[in-house]
Motif scaffolding. Structure first.
Motif, PDB file in Angstrom:
ATOM      1  N   ARG A  37       0.843  -1.191   0.050  1.00 34.06           N
ATOM      2  CA  ARG A  37       0.164   0.001  -0.123  1.00 34.06           C
ATOM      3  C   ARG A  37       0.916   1.129   0.102  1.00 34.06           C
ATOM      4  O   ARG A  37       1.607   1.305   0.631  1.00 34.06           O
ATOM      5  CB  ARG A  37      -0.914  -0.103   1.319  1.00 34.06           C
ATOM      6  N   VAL A  38       0.463   2.391  -0.893  1.00 33.38           N
ATOM      7  CA  VAL A  38       1.374   3.363  -1.031  1.00 33.38           C
ATOM      8  C   VAL A  38       0.515   4.681  -1.021  1.00 33.38           C
ATOM      9  O   VAL A  38      -0.615   4.493  -1.459  1.00 33.38           O
ATOM     10  CB  VAL A  38       2.132   3.287  -2.439  1.00 33.38           C
ATOM     11  N   ARG A  39       1.059   5.694  -0.516  1.00 32.50           N
ATOM     12  CA  ARG A  39       0.468   7.073  -0.572  1.00 32.50           C
ATOM     13  C   ARG A  39       1.201   8.018  -1.667  1.00 32.50           C
ATOM     14  O   ARG A  39       2.418   7.908  -1.512  1.00 32.50           O
ATOM     15  CB  ARG A  39       0.538   7.686   0.621  1.00 32.50           C
ATOM     16  N   VAL A  40       0.396   8.397  -2.480  1.00 28.01           N
ATOM     17  CA  VAL A  40       0.943   9.230  -3.506  1.00 28.01           C
ATOM     18  C   VAL A  40       0.523  10.846  -3.211  1.00 28.01           C
ATOM     19  O   VAL A  40      -0.858  11.085  -3.083  1.00 28.01           O
ATOM     20  CB  VAL A  40       0.562   8.903  -5.015  1.00 28.01           C
ATOM     21  N   SER A  41       1.521  11.812  -3.068  1.00 26.42           N
ATOM     22  CA  SER A  41       1.249  13.008  -2.856  1.00 26.42           C
ATOM     23  C   SER A  41       2.068  13.941  -4.231  1.00 26.42           C
ATOM     24  O   SER A  41       3.075  13.533  -4.346  1.00 26.42           O
ATOM     25  CB  SER A  41       1.979  13.706  -1.382  1.00 26.42           C
ATOM     26  N   ALA A  42       1.115  14.940  -4.644  1.00 26.59           N
ATOM     27  CA  ALA A  42       1.643  15.422  -5.707  1.00 26.59           C
ATOM     28  C   ALA A  42       1.128  17.176  -5.777  1.00 26.59           C
ATOM     29  O   ALA A  42       0.342  17.279  -5.476  1.00 26.59           O
ATOM     30  CB  ALA A  42       1.599  14.732  -7.128  1.00 26.59           C
ATOM     31  N   PRO A  43       2.010  18.025  -6.490  1.00 29.90           N
ATOM     32  CA  PRO A  43       1.357  19.374  -6.480  1.00 29.90           C
ATOM     33  C   PRO A  43       0.337  19.076  -7.835  1.00 29.90           C
ATOM     34  O   PRO A  43       0.539  18.330  -8.605  1.00 29.90           O
ATOM     35  CB  PRO A  43       2.622  20.185  -6.967  1.00 29.90           C
ATOM     36  N   THR A  44      -0.605  20.111  -7.545  1.00 29.87           N
ATOM     37  CA  THR A  44      -1.444  20.061  -8.380  1.00 29.87           C
ATOM     38  C   THR A  44      -1.117  20.945  -9.718  1.00 29.87           C
ATOM     39  O   THR A  44      -1.882  20.872 -10.827  1.00 29.87           O
ATOM     40  CB  THR A  44      -2.620  20.949  -7.980  1.00 29.87           C
ATOM     41  N   THR A  45      -0.003  21.726  -9.857  1.00 25.96           N
ATOM     42  CA  THR A  45       0.538  22.127 -11.003  1.00 25.96           C
ATOM     43  C   THR A  45       1.936  21.658 -11.435  1.00 25.96           C
ATOM     44  O   THR A  45       2.480  21.260 -10.667  1.00 25.96           O
ATOM     45  CB  THR A  45       0.668  23.642 -11.128  1.00 25.96           C
ATOM     46  N   GLY A  46       2.441  22.032 -12.713  1.00 27.31           N
ATOM     47  CA  GLY A  46       3.576  21.711 -12.763  1.00 27.31           C
ATOM     48  C   GLY A  46       4.031  20.452 -13.729  1.00 27.31           C
ATOM     49  O   GLY A  46       3.068  19.613 -13.589  1.00 27.31           O
ATOM     50  N   HIS A  47       5.027  20.422 -14.416  1.00 26.58           N
ATOM     51  CA  HIS A  47       5.317  19.317 -15.135  1.00 26.58           C
ATOM     52  C   HIS A  47       6.823  18.652 -15.097  1.00 26.58           C
ATOM     53  O   HIS A  47       7.552  19.555 -14.535  1.00 26.58           O
ATOM     54  CB  HIS A  47       5.048  19.484 -16.760  1.00 26.58           C
ATOM     55  N   ASP A  48       7.238  17.654 -15.625  1.00 25.36           N
ATOM     56  CA  ASP A  48       8.493  17.188 -15.519  1.00 25.36           C
ATOM     57  C   ASP A  48       8.917  17.013 -13.995  1.00 25.36           C
ATOM     58  O   ASP A  48      10.030  17.576 -13.556  1.00 25.36           O
ATOM     59  CB  ASP A  48       9.519  18.006 -16.161  1.00 25.36           C
ATOM     60  N   LEU A  49       8.062  16.591 -13.238  1.00 24.67           N
ATOM     61  CA  LEU A  49       7.999  16.630 -11.664  1.00 24.67           C
ATOM     62  C   LEU A  49       9.177  15.426 -11.236  1.00 24.67           C
ATOM     63  O   LEU A  49       8.809  14.331 -11.590  1.00 24.67           O
ATOM     64  CB  LEU A  49       6.878  16.309 -11.161  1.00 24.67           C
ATOM     65  N   ILE A  52      10.290  11.610  -5.306  1.00 27.41           N
ATOM     66  CA  ILE A  52      10.779  10.776  -4.024  1.00 27.41           C
ATOM     67  C   ILE A  52      10.210   9.841  -3.669  1.00 27.41           C
ATOM     68  O   ILE A  52       9.119   9.909  -3.285  1.00 27.41           O
ATOM     69  CB  ILE A  52      10.928  12.227  -3.146  1.00 27.41           C
ATOM     70  N   VAL A  53      10.930   8.604  -3.702  1.00 30.35           N
ATOM     71  CA  VAL A  53      10.212   7.384  -2.900  1.00 30.35           C
ATOM     72  C   VAL A  53      10.628   7.532  -1.294  1.00 30.35           C
ATOM     73  O   VAL A  53      11.976   7.256  -0.857  1.00 30.35           O
ATOM     74  CB  VAL A  53      10.723   6.195  -3.381  1.00 30.35           C
ATOM     75  N   PHE A  54       9.921   7.412  -0.403  1.00 29.71           N
ATOM     76  CA  PHE A  54      10.228   7.593   1.175  1.00 29.71           C
ATOM     77  C   PHE A  54       9.957   6.432   1.789  1.00 29.71           C
ATOM     78  O   PHE A  54       9.079   6.011   1.914  1.00 29.71           O
ATOM     79  CB  PHE A  54       9.444   8.701   1.650  1.00 29.71           C
ATOM     80  N   SER A  55      10.855   5.982   2.553  1.00 30.41           N
ATOM     81  CA  SER A  55      10.708   4.860   3.593  1.00 30.41           C
ATOM     82  C   SER A  55      10.811   5.334   4.756  1.00 30.41           C
ATOM     83  O   SER A  55      11.569   5.876   5.634  1.00 30.41           O
ATOM     84  CB  SER A  55      12.163   3.901   3.389  1.00 30.41           C
ATOM     85  N   HIS A  56       9.762   4.916   5.511  1.00 30.39           N
ATOM     86  CA  HIS A  56       9.205   5.180   6.826  1.00 30.39           C
ATOM     87  C   HIS A  56      10.192   4.603   7.956  1.00 30.39           C
ATOM     88  O   HIS A  56      10.698   3.548   7.795  1.00 30.39           O
ATOM     89  CB  HIS A  56       7.773   4.946   7.303  1.00 30.39           C
ATOM     90  N   ALA A  74       4.364  19.924  -2.043  1.00 27.17           N
ATOM     91  CA  ALA A  74       3.955  21.431  -2.439  1.00 27.17           C
ATOM     92  C   ALA A  74       4.913  22.323  -3.135  1.00 27.17           C
ATOM     93  O   ALA A  74       4.578  23.532  -3.649  1.00 27.17           O
ATOM     94  CB  ALA A  74       3.520  22.310  -1.102  1.00 27.17           C
ATOM     95  N   ARG A  75       6.026  21.820  -3.262  1.00 27.37           N
ATOM     96  CA  ARG A  75       7.409  22.571  -3.894  1.00 27.37           C
ATOM     97  C   ARG A  75       7.795  21.690  -4.998  1.00 27.37           C
ATOM     98  O   ARG A  75       9.115  21.864  -5.301  1.00 27.37           O
ATOM     99  CB  ARG A  75       8.365  22.852  -3.032  1.00 27.37           C
ATOM    100  N   GLY A  76       6.954  20.755  -5.698  1.00 33.38           N
ATOM    101  CA  GLY A  76       7.602  20.398  -7.008  1.00 33.38           C
ATOM    102  C   GLY A  76       7.973  18.777  -7.144  1.00 33.38           C
ATOM    103  O   GLY A  76       8.334  18.378  -8.124  1.00 33.38           O
ATOM    104  N   PHE A  77       7.806  18.278  -5.889  1.00 36.01           N
ATOM    105  CA  PHE A  77       8.304  16.724  -6.101  1.00 36.01           C
ATOM    106  C   PHE A  77       6.876  15.902  -5.991  1.00 36.01           C
ATOM    107  O   PHE A  77       5.713  16.210  -5.317  1.00 36.01           O
ATOM    108  CB  PHE A  77       8.874  16.255  -4.874  1.00 36.01           C
ATOM    109  N   VAL A  78       6.925  14.744  -6.779  1.00 35.24           N
ATOM    110  CA  VAL A  78       5.788  13.656  -6.455  1.00 35.24           C
ATOM    111  C   VAL A  78       6.388  12.614  -5.182  1.00 35.24           C
ATOM    112  O   VAL A  78       7.589  12.236  -5.526  1.00 35.24           O
ATOM    113  CB  VAL A  78       5.682  12.856  -7.482  1.00 35.24           C
ATOM    114  N   VAL A  79       5.742  12.619  -4.058  1.00 41.35           N
ATOM    115  CA  VAL A  79       6.442  11.931  -3.023  1.00 41.35           C
ATOM    116  C   VAL A  79       5.429  10.540  -2.997  1.00 41.35           C
ATOM    117  O   VAL A  79       4.180  10.325  -2.836  1.00 41.35           O
ATOM    118  CB  VAL A  79       6.125  12.717  -1.718  1.00 41.35           C
TER     119      VAL A  79
END
Length: 314
Positions: A37-49, A52-56, A74-79
């Motif tokens: 199971r994965v959570r995906v967080s992304a900014p609503t704008t921007g391209h060529d993002l 970051i794959v984050f390990s808890h 919020a500053r341009g990465f897809v997490v």
């Protein structure tokens, strides 16, 4: 000699945008015993993002570490935040046969996330076509930092000191390792040596650009050494590396696992803000040679009567 500066939080030059998060995105994981199971967080704008794959850390889940995930997104990465098998949300019994190999399952989780970028991208409305798959970084805290380090080239030494399998991933270009444990062997406490034999790393082959973040008050029960144990990944790895040492920080580094969580014994919004901005600036520049975020952050560090920390680079 490595460069050293007093750390003060740099100005955030990119205006934050709204973030959309989707969870859980379920990835089939044959042989794991549980779908991933994965959570995906992304900014609503921007391209060529960039990604970051984050390990808890131990027992956490995709729902933790909002102070970092939200800031980066919020500053341009897809997490992308997978939930590993040790998460308290899965309540895996201590005698489960998978338990001794959870450290390997964790690495496989991270690789599976990268394998399934198409599915994860499609899970978020409006995200399709906006990822830059050539710019992938990993990050993690504590056990999660150990997991992330394996994709960056760290290896586990056997009882004879011989490096084990190379689990690095060529798709990963850079990393941020927060409170990453140091050397094993005689530096481990008897408890750690008995229960966590995989905590015997070699950083010799960790050649990718990495920011190591350590607290100078992070006294771990897993080591017979002091907080300097957490600086080993910087000093024992080849360049290109940077080390952010936070003054007064314990293992939660001021509260990065979440807002107001019980495990945070050193709550410091100012320290968390510094981590947010320095990790963001480092990854931007590490993934894009033309980006000046990290050099600008470093050049902005100046003497302060109450410094929050220190940065070294090599």
């Amino acid at each position: 000699m490595p460069e050293s500066r007093t750390a003060t939080a740099p100005a955030t030059t990119l205006t934050p945008t709204p973030v959309v998060s989707v969870k859980p995105v379920v990835l089939s994981a044959p042989g794991r015993g549980e779908d991933l199971r994965v959570r995906v967080s992304a900014p609503t704008t921007g391209h060529d993002l960039p990604v970051i794959v984050f390990s808890h850390g131990y027992s956490w889940s995709m729902d933790g570490y909002a102070p970092l995930a939200d800031f980066w997104a919020a500053r341009g990465f897809v997490v992308l935040q997978p939930t590993h098998l040790d998460s308290r949300t899965l309540d895996l019994p201590a005698d489960d046969p998978r338990t001794p190999l959870i450290w390997r399952f964790r690495v496989e989780d991270m690789k599976r996330v990268i394998d399934q970028l198409d599915l994860l991208e499609a899970s978020v409305p409006g995200l399709a076509g906006r990822l830059d798959r050539s710019r992938v970084a990993v990050a993690g805290h504590s056990w999660g930092a150990q997991t992330a380090s394996m994709l960056l080239g760290a290896r586990v030494l056997d009882s004879e000191g011989v490096p084990g399998e190379d689990l690095s991933d060529p798709r990963v270009s850079a990393g941020v390792l927060l409170a990453l444990p140091g050397r094993g062997g005689d530096d481990l406490s008897p408890f750690a040596a008995e229960h966590f034999p995989f905590m015997n790393p070699s950083f010799d082959d960790m050649t990718a650009p990495v920011l190591v973040v350590a607290g100078d008050q992070d006294q771990s029960a897993l080591s017979v050494r002091g907080p300097d144990w957490f600086t080993d990944p910087y000093f024992l790895s080849p360049a290109d590396k940077s080390l952010l040492t936070l003054f007064g920080a314990e293992h939660s580094l001021g509260g990065i696992p979440g807002y107001g969580v019980a495990e945070t014994t050193d709550e410091s919004p100012e320290r968390v803000a510094l981590i947010q901005q320095f990790t963001w600036a480092f990854l931007r520049s590490a993934l894009d040679p033309e980006d000046t975020g990290w050099p600008a952050a470093c050049s902005a560090l100046e003497e302060d009567p109450k410094p929050l920390g220190q940065v070294q680079s090599k």
